[in-house]
Design a protein around this motif. Structure first.
Motif, PDB file in Angstrom:
ATOM      1  N   THR A  73       0.826  -1.208   0.000  1.00  0.00           N
ATOM      2  CA  THR A  73       0.000   0.000   0.000  1.00  0.00           C
ATOM      3  C   THR A  73       0.861   1.258   0.000  1.00  0.00           C
ATOM      4  O   THR A  73       0.633   2.189  -0.783  1.00  0.00           O
ATOM      5  CB  THR A  73      -0.930  -0.002   1.227  1.00  0.00           C
ATOM      6  N   PHE A  74       1.860   1.302   0.880  1.00  0.00           N
ATOM      7  CA  PHE A  74       2.744   2.470   0.936  1.00  0.00           C
ATOM      8  C   PHE A  74       3.486   2.666  -0.390  1.00  0.00           C
ATOM      9  O   PHE A  74       3.638   3.785  -0.875  1.00  0.00           O
ATOM     10  CB  PHE A  74       3.769   2.312   2.066  1.00  0.00           C
ATOM     11  N   ARG A  75       3.950   1.566  -0.972  1.00  0.00           N
ATOM     12  CA  ARG A  75       4.722   1.645  -2.212  1.00  0.00           C
ATOM     13  C   ARG A  75       3.852   2.190  -3.353  1.00  0.00           C
ATOM     14  O   ARG A  75       4.298   3.032  -4.144  1.00  0.00           O
ATOM     15  CB  ARG A  75       5.282   0.266  -2.564  1.00  0.00           C
ATOM     16  N   ARG A  76       2.624   1.698  -3.453  1.00  0.00           N
ATOM     17  CA  ARG A  76       1.727   2.167  -4.522  1.00  0.00           C
ATOM     18  C   ARG A  76       1.477   3.668  -4.409  1.00  0.00           C
ATOM     19  O   ARG A  76       1.538   4.407  -5.399  1.00  0.00           O
ATOM     20  CB  ARG A  76       0.401   1.406  -4.453  1.00  0.00           C
ATOM     21  N   LEU A  77       1.225   4.128  -3.192  1.00  0.00           N
ATOM     22  CA  LEU A  77       0.942   5.552  -2.998  1.00  0.00           C
ATOM     23  C   LEU A  77       2.195   6.401  -3.209  1.00  0.00           C
ATOM     24  O   LEU A  77       2.123   7.516  -3.744  1.00  0.00           O
ATOM     25  CB  LEU A  77       0.363   5.776  -1.592  1.00  0.00           C
ATOM     26  N   ALA A  78       3.355   5.868  -2.806  1.00  0.00           N
ATOM     27  CA  ALA A  78       4.616   6.592  -3.026  1.00  0.00           C
ATOM     28  C   ALA A  78       4.895   6.727  -4.520  1.00  0.00           C
ATOM     29  O   ALA A  78       5.362   7.776  -4.990  1.00  0.00           O
ATOM     30  CB  ALA A  78       5.759   5.865  -2.328  1.00  0.00           C
ATOM     31  N   GLN A  79       4.594   5.677  -5.275  1.00  0.00           N
ATOM     32  CA  GLN A  79       4.791   5.721  -6.728  1.00  0.00           C
ATOM     33  C   GLN A  79       3.880   6.769  -7.371  1.00  0.00           C
ATOM     34  O   GLN A  79       4.233   7.375  -8.391  1.00  0.00           O
ATOM     35  CB  GLN A  79       4.516   4.343  -7.337  1.00  0.00           C
ATOM     36  N   GLU A  80       2.714   6.989  -6.743  1.00  0.00           N
ATOM     37  CA  GLU A  80       1.780   7.995  -7.250  1.00  0.00           C
ATOM     38  C   GLU A  80       2.151   9.396  -6.792  1.00  0.00           C
ATOM     39  O   GLU A  80       1.500  10.384  -7.177  1.00  0.00           O
ATOM     40  CB  GLU A  80       0.354   7.660  -6.783  1.00  0.00           C
ATOM     41  N   GLY A  81       3.205   9.499  -5.958  1.00  0.00           N
ATOM     42  CA  GLY A  81       3.667  10.797  -5.482  1.00  0.00           C
ATOM     43  C   GLY A  81       2.835  11.382  -4.362  1.00  0.00           C
ATOM     44  O   GLY A  81       2.893  12.598  -4.109  1.00  0.00           O
ATOM     45  N   LYS A  82       2.071  10.552  -3.671  1.00  0.00           N
ATOM     46  CA  LYS A  82       1.197  11.044  -2.611  1.00  0.00           C
ATOM     47  C   LYS A  82       1.878  10.968  -1.241  1.00  0.00           C
ATOM     48  O   LYS A  82       2.548   9.982  -0.926  1.00  0.00           O
ATOM     49  CB  LYS A  82      -0.099  10.224  -2.564  1.00  0.00           C
ATOM     50  N   ASP A  83       1.689  12.010  -0.444  1.00  0.00           N
ATOM     51  CA  ASP A  83       2.048  11.934   0.966  1.00  0.00           C
ATOM     52  C   ASP A  83       1.038  11.037   1.661  1.00  0.00           C
ATOM     53  O   ASP A  83      -0.129  10.935   1.247  1.00  0.00           O
ATOM     54  CB  ASP A  83       2.031  13.325   1.602  1.00  0.00           C
ATOM     55  N   ILE A  84       1.475  10.386   2.737  1.00  0.00           N
ATOM     56  CA  ILE A  84       0.649   9.368   3.392  1.00  0.00           C
ATOM     57  C   ILE A  84       0.528   9.662   4.883  1.00  0.00           C
ATOM     58  O   ILE A  84       1.529   9.943   5.557  1.00  0.00           O
ATOM     59  CB  ILE A  84       1.265   7.968   3.206  1.00  0.00           C
ATOM     60  N   LEU A  85      -0.684   9.570   5.390  1.00  0.00           N
ATOM     61  CA  LEU A  85      -0.944   9.623   6.827  1.00  0.00           C
ATOM     62  C   LEU A  85      -1.648   8.340   7.225  1.00  0.00           C
ATOM     63  O   LEU A  85      -2.757   8.070   6.770  1.00  0.00           O
ATOM     64  CB  LEU A  85      -1.822  10.824   7.187  1.00  0.00           C
ATOM     65  N   TYR A  86      -0.989   7.549   8.051  1.00  0.00           N
ATOM     66  CA  TYR A  86      -1.587   6.298   8.534  1.00  0.00           C
ATOM     67  C   TYR A  86      -1.896   6.430  10.012  1.00  0.00           C
ATOM     68  O   TYR A  86      -1.017   6.674  10.842  1.00  0.00           O
ATOM     69  CB  TYR A  86      -0.630   5.123   8.290  1.00  0.00           C
ATOM     70  N   LEU A  87      -3.165   6.285  10.361  1.00  0.00           N
ATOM     71  CA  LEU A  87      -3.632   6.322  11.744  1.00  0.00           C
ATOM     72  C   LEU A  87      -3.775   4.888  12.224  1.00  0.00           C
ATOM     73  O   LEU A  87      -4.674   4.157  11.794  1.00  0.00           O
ATOM     74  CB  LEU A  87      -4.966   7.071  11.833  1.00  0.00           C
ATOM     75  N   ALA A  88      -2.873   4.472  13.110  1.00  0.00           N
ATOM     76  CA  ALA A  88      -2.721   3.060  13.450  1.00  0.00           C
ATOM     77  C   ALA A  88      -3.469   2.661  14.710  1.00  0.00           C
ATOM     78  O   ALA A  88      -3.560   3.421  15.681  1.00  0.00           O
ATOM     79  CB  ALA A  88      -1.234   2.738  13.623  1.00  0.00           C
ATOM     80  N   GLU A 128     -10.468   5.322  17.332  1.00  0.00           N
ATOM     81  CA  GLU A 128      -9.639   5.351  16.128  1.00  0.00           C
ATOM     82  C   GLU A 128     -10.443   5.893  14.944  1.00  0.00           C
ATOM     83  O   GLU A 128      -9.929   6.665  14.121  1.00  0.00           O
ATOM     84  CB  GLU A 128      -9.132   3.937  15.839  1.00  0.00           C
ATOM     85  N   GLY A 129     -11.714   5.479  14.870  1.00  0.00           N
ATOM     86  CA  GLY A 129     -12.581   5.984  13.811  1.00  0.00           C
ATOM     87  C   GLY A 129     -12.808   7.483  13.914  1.00  0.00           C
ATOM     88  O   GLY A 129     -12.815   8.200  12.897  1.00  0.00           O
ATOM     89  N   TYR A 130     -13.000   7.961  15.135  1.00  0.00           N
ATOM     90  CA  TYR A 130     -13.195   9.385  15.399  1.00  0.00           C
ATOM     91  C   TYR A 130     -12.029  10.187  14.827  1.00  0.00           C
ATOM     92  O   TYR A 130     -12.208  11.174  14.098  1.00  0.00           O
ATOM     93  CB  TYR A 130     -13.273   9.578  16.911  1.00  0.00           C
ATOM     94  N   LEU A 131     -10.809   9.773  15.140  1.00  0.00           N
ATOM     95  CA  LEU A 131      -9.613  10.463  14.657  1.00  0.00           C
ATOM     96  C   LEU A 131      -9.533  10.440  13.132  1.00  0.00           C
ATOM     97  O   LEU A 131      -9.143  11.428  12.496  1.00  0.00           O
ATOM     98  CB  LEU A 131      -8.365   9.823  15.256  1.00  0.00           C
ATOM     99  N   SER A 132      -9.917   9.312  12.546  1.00  0.00           N
ATOM    100  CA  SER A 132      -9.878   9.191  11.088  1.00  0.00           C
ATOM    101  C   SER A 132     -10.892  10.117  10.428  1.00  0.00           C
ATOM    102  O   SER A 132     -10.620  10.734   9.386  1.00  0.00           O
ATOM    103  CB  SER A 132     -10.138   7.738  10.678  1.00  0.00           C
ATOM    104  N   ILE A 133     -12.068  10.229  11.032  1.00  0.00           N
ATOM    105  CA  ILE A 133     -13.100  11.130  10.512  1.00  0.00           C
ATOM    106  C   ILE A 133     -12.625  12.581  10.587  1.00  0.00           C
ATOM    107  O   ILE A 133     -12.762  13.356   9.628  1.00  0.00           O
ATOM    108  CB  ILE A 133     -14.419  10.957  11.295  1.00  0.00           C
ATOM    109  N   LEU A 134     -12.039  12.960  11.724  1.00  0.00           N
ATOM    110  CA  LEU A 134     -11.549  14.330  11.883  1.00  0.00           C
ATOM    111  C   LEU A 134     -10.424  14.644  10.899  1.00  0.00           C
ATOM    112  O   LEU A 134     -10.371  15.739  10.325  1.00  0.00           O
ATOM    113  CB  LEU A 134     -11.078  14.545  13.323  1.00  0.00           C
ATOM    114  N   ALA A 135      -9.524  13.665  10.691  1.00  0.00           N
ATOM    115  CA  ALA A 135      -8.438  13.867   9.734  1.00  0.00           C
ATOM    116  C   ALA A 135      -8.989  14.053   8.322  1.00  0.00           C
ATOM    117  O   ALA A 135      -8.516  14.914   7.559  1.00  0.00           O
ATOM    118  CB  ALA A 135      -7.477  12.684   9.776  1.00  0.00           C
TER     119      ALA A 135
END
Length: 286
Positions: A73-88, A128-135
């Motif tokens: 997942t990270f590699r695909r998004l990096a190839q697309e030039g996107k910054d990534i935020l993962y809420l774990a 965790e869902g709350y934080l994802s919604i706010l982000a």
């Protein structure tokens, strides 16, 4: 520049909502009676089926998201030039966060210019869902990745998570509570109330006689020192009680909105049938 948001199936977000708001859900897996189930995708295990089987005696186990899934997942998004935020999912409750950090380092070796930000939410389920919604809301407003991270990190110590469980057997079985802590859950008509403390650890908070008293105590604790006008209620196969909690929360002048997020299969596997939960944001740290 916009950025990609990723979270786990433990955030209990609706798949349609996630798709509409461009939030990627990665799934932990569940093994039950020698069969492994996915928790995202069209063939995902439903909470209703899982809870039915648990009531019949099934003892499901959960597995973290593996390094390979994150790397892909990270590699695909990096190839697309996107910054990534993962809420774990909380690192205290799962090795998923650690898998993500390993995968990030692997991808950065090939794409050193990529930006992959990982936040250990120390949260689960609706928290965790709350934080994802706010982000997601911040990103949709055009807020930068840096400002969104600052907002999430400000909220993290103020996020309140309360679980009212029918008993503590499933948490003990899954290793989330010690056997000695779980003894109170075996007493007749005693309903344990737990919360996630500042370190992300699930801690017994009170033992209430009867479900009604348990709900009342959970409401009281969840609405102390409110710092945000939205609350989240979650449930495992007891929607009526969840709606009851929603109605009572909306009686509080400080609350304008209550979202209902049914507990997904991963969290349900650990807390068991008839669990209720409330998630709020306070003014001060836990």
């Amino acid at each position: 520049m916009t950025f990609a948001i990723i979270t786990d199936s433990t955030a209990d977000l609706d798949a349609n909502w996630a798709s509409q708001h461009d939030v990627t859900l990665l799934g932990l897996t569940i093994t039950m009676e020698d069969k492994t189930y996915e928790t995202v995708g069209p063939d995902r295990l439903t909470s209703d089926y899982l809870l039915k089987r648990m009531k019949e005696g099934a003892k499901p186990t959960t597995s973290q998201i593996n390094v390979g899934t994150f790397e892909e997942t990270f590699r695909r998004l990096a190839q697309e030039g996107k910054d990534i935020l993962y809420l774990a999912f909380s690192s205290v409750l799962s090795g998923t966060y650690q898998s993500a950090t390993i995968a990030r380092d692997m991808v950065l070796e090939d794409y050193p210019q990529a930006r992959i930000e990982i936040i250990d939410t120390l949260a689960a389920a609706g928290g965790e869902g709350y934080l994802s919604i706010l982000a997601s809301q911040e990103r949709d407003r055009g807020t930068s990745l840096d400002a969104t991270i600052a907002m999430i990190e400000d909220i993290l110590p103020r996020l309140r998570t309360f679980f009212l469980v029918d008993d503590l057997y499933h948490l003990m079985r899954g290793g989330r509570l010690s056997k000695s802590s779980a003894i109170i859950g075996s007493l007749v008509n005693i309903k344990p109330l737990l919360w996630l403390d500042a370190s992300g650890k699930l801690v017994p908070l009170a033992k209430l006689r009867g479900r009604k008293k348990g709900m009342k105590e959970m409401l009281a604790r969840a609405t102390e020192d409110l710092g945000h006008s939205t609350a989240i209620v979650a449930y495992a196969n007891d929607e009526d009680s969840a709606m009851n909690l929603k109605a009572q929360l909306l009686e509080n002048e400080a609350i304008d909105e209550v979202l209902i997020l049914p507990l997904g299969p991963v969290i349900s596997a650990h807390v068991g049938p008839d669990t209720l939960a409330i998630f709020t944001i306070g003014k001060s740290a836990r």
